[in-house]
Design a protein around this motif. Structure first.
Motif, PDB file in Angstrom:
ATOM      1  N   ASN A 254      86.170 -54.326 -21.917  1.00  0.00           N
ATOM      2  CA  ASN A 254      86.482 -55.665 -22.439  1.00  0.00           C
ATOM      3  C   ASN A 254      85.853 -56.801 -21.623  1.00  0.00           C
ATOM      4  N   GLY A 255      85.062 -56.436 -20.596  1.00  0.00           N
ATOM      5  CA  GLY A 255      84.327 -57.438 -19.842  1.00  0.00           C
ATOM      6  C   GLY A 255      85.097 -58.134 -18.744  1.00  0.00           C
ATOM      7  N   GLU A 256      86.328 -57.675 -18.439  1.00  0.00           N
ATOM      8  CA  GLU A 256      87.091 -58.287 -17.351  1.00  0.00           C
ATOM      9  C   GLU A 256      86.565 -57.865 -15.989  1.00  0.00           C
ATOM     10  N   LEU A 257      85.919 -56.701 -15.930  1.00  0.00           N
ATOM     11  CA  LEU A 257      85.270 -56.222 -14.713  1.00  0.00           C
ATOM     12  C   LEU A 257      83.871 -55.749 -15.059  1.00  0.00           C
ATOM     13  N   ASN A 258      83.008 -55.732 -14.071  1.00  0.00           N
ATOM     14  CA  ASN A 258      81.654 -55.183 -14.222  1.00  0.00           C
ATOM     15  C   ASN A 258      81.427 -54.107 -13.163  1.00  0.00           C
ATOM     16  N   GLU A 259      80.441 -53.282 -13.431  1.00  0.00           N
ATOM     17  CA  GLU A 259      80.118 -52.214 -12.490  1.00  0.00           C
ATOM     18  C   GLU A 259      78.932 -52.614 -11.614  1.00  0.00           C
ATOM     19  N   ILE A 260      78.959 -52.145 -10.377  1.00  0.00           N
ATOM     20  CA  ILE A 260      77.815 -52.243  -9.470  1.00  0.00           C
ATOM     21  C   ILE A 260      77.273 -50.827  -9.322  1.00  0.00           C
ATOM     22  N   TYR A 261      76.011 -50.631  -9.610  1.00  0.00           N
ATOM     23  CA  TYR A 261      75.438 -49.283  -9.605  1.00  0.00           C
ATOM     24  C   TYR A 261      74.833 -48.977  -8.234  1.00  0.00           C
ATOM     25  N   LEU A 262      75.386 -47.978  -7.589  1.00  0.00           N
ATOM     26  CA  LEU A 262      74.921 -47.599  -6.253  1.00  0.00           C
ATOM     27  C   LEU A 262      74.042 -46.364  -6.352  1.00  0.00           C
ATOM     28  N   SER A 263      72.852 -46.445  -5.779  1.00  0.00           N
ATOM     29  CA  SER A 263      71.896 -45.346  -5.891  1.00  0.00           C
ATOM     30  C   SER A 263      72.401 -44.054  -5.254  1.00  0.00           C
ATOM     31  N   GLU A 264      73.257 -44.179  -4.227  1.00  0.00           N
ATOM     32  CA  GLU A 264      73.740 -42.973  -3.536  1.00  0.00           C
ATOM     33  C   GLU A 264      75.034 -42.406  -4.118  1.00  0.00           C
ATOM     34  N   LEU A 265      75.748 -43.201  -4.911  1.00  0.00           N
ATOM     35  CA  LEU A 265      77.099 -42.813  -5.317  1.00  0.00           C
ATOM     36  C   LEU A 265      77.079 -42.014  -6.621  1.00  0.00           C
TER      37      LEU A 265
END
Length: 299
Positions: A254-265
């Motif tokens: 619903n757009g209340e949070l966004n993801e941060i994409y980590l190359s190692e995770l």
């Protein structure tokens, strides 16, 4: 009902302390020692080693602990069955224990779907700490335990319930939202996470170590008691956190949070369902568990 000397032995295995067991059972410490000596004489084997204030079980003691634990659970089940014999029709009751992640984000939907299919069934859900859930399971107060604490309860059977991905999330207005970065880029960021004494913190710490980082060197200005409170904090501020996807999926959608994409995770956390010997797990509990596993395969 178990022999009181076996109950003393069980309590001692949990406390690892003659003094604490004496307090728990309202008997003297010499009485505790006497009960243990009686059992060792009866079985003809040394059950407990206590040297230099270090408590441990012998191989025979470990075996007796596992078997008596099963007997205690079965004894309580017999008591419950006898008490229900006089009832015209027993309402099926399923008691489930879980850690907060499963109990708050996964089980509600599964329970709702199951009770719609089985309206005559009653389900009790217990959410608590590892120590509390352990006591409930040993006492026979819950039929099934679902947890990520795989190292606990070696005397019970366990099987994989589900694997849950870990993701890095933030407020949509955060500068790193929807970006692909390295974990090293987060060292100056404010991280919100569970308290250091929690099992969730332990799991994340191990995950960081596998990636070559030390979680304790990152900036964690706020420690929260639950994932719900972390999510609310993220919605209000510009911090980041690492949460199970099941806990944040609807907020990402619903757009209340966004993801941060980590190359190692690329980590996932395994959750297991744990139960006593199959003969002591009710058919209703097994049916519910099978329903849950089938529903998760469909989703």
């Amino acid at each position: 009902m178990l022999d009181f000397r076996l109950l003393t032995f069980l309590d001692l295995c949990h406390t690892n302390s003659y003094t604490k067991t004496a307090d728990n059972l309202s008997i003297t410490q010499p009485a505790v020692s006497q009960h243990i000596r009686y059992l060792e004489q009866y079985y003809g084997k040394k059950l407990i080693l206590y040297q230099n204030r270090h408590f441990s079980l012998t191989k025979e003691g470990e075996y007796l602990f596992k078997e008596v634990t099963k007997l205690q659970i079965h004894s309580k089940k017999i008591l419950q069955n006898i008490q229900h014999l006089s009832e015209e029709q027993e309402t099926p009751v399923i008691s489930i224990g879980s850690n907060p992640t499963i109990g708050e984000f996964i089980l509600p939907g599964l329970i709702s779907s199951y009770t719609a299919q089985e309206p005559d069934c009653r389900i009790r859900s217990f959410i608590g700490s590892t120590k509390k859930l352990e006591q409930l399971l040993h006492n026979g107060d819950i039929n099934i335990l679902i947890t990520d604490s795989i190292d606990a309860w070696p005397e019970f059977e366990r099987h994989l319930f589900r694997s849950e991905p870990v993701c890095c999330v933030c407020n949509p207005s955060h500068p790193l939202a929807e970006k692909t970065i390295s974990l090293n880029d987060l060292k100056s960021e404010r991280i919100v996470y569970r308290e250091k004494s929690s099992y969730a913190y332990y799991i994340l710490q191990k995950s960081f170590q596998r990636m070559g980082y030390d979680l304790d060197t990152f900036n964690i200005p706020y420690e929260a008691g639950s994932m719900h409170s972390i999510i609310q904090y993220l919605k209000e501020g510009l911090a980041i956190s690492f949460l199970y996807r099941c806990a944040v999926q609807k907020y990402l959608d619903n757009g209340e949070l966004n993801e941060i994409y980590l190359s190692e995770l690329h980590d996932s956390v395994d959750f297991y369902y744990i139960y006593p010997q199959s003969t002591t797990t009710s058919s209703h509990a097994k049916q519910f568990l099978q329903f849950c596993l089938e529903q998760q395969k469909k989703s």
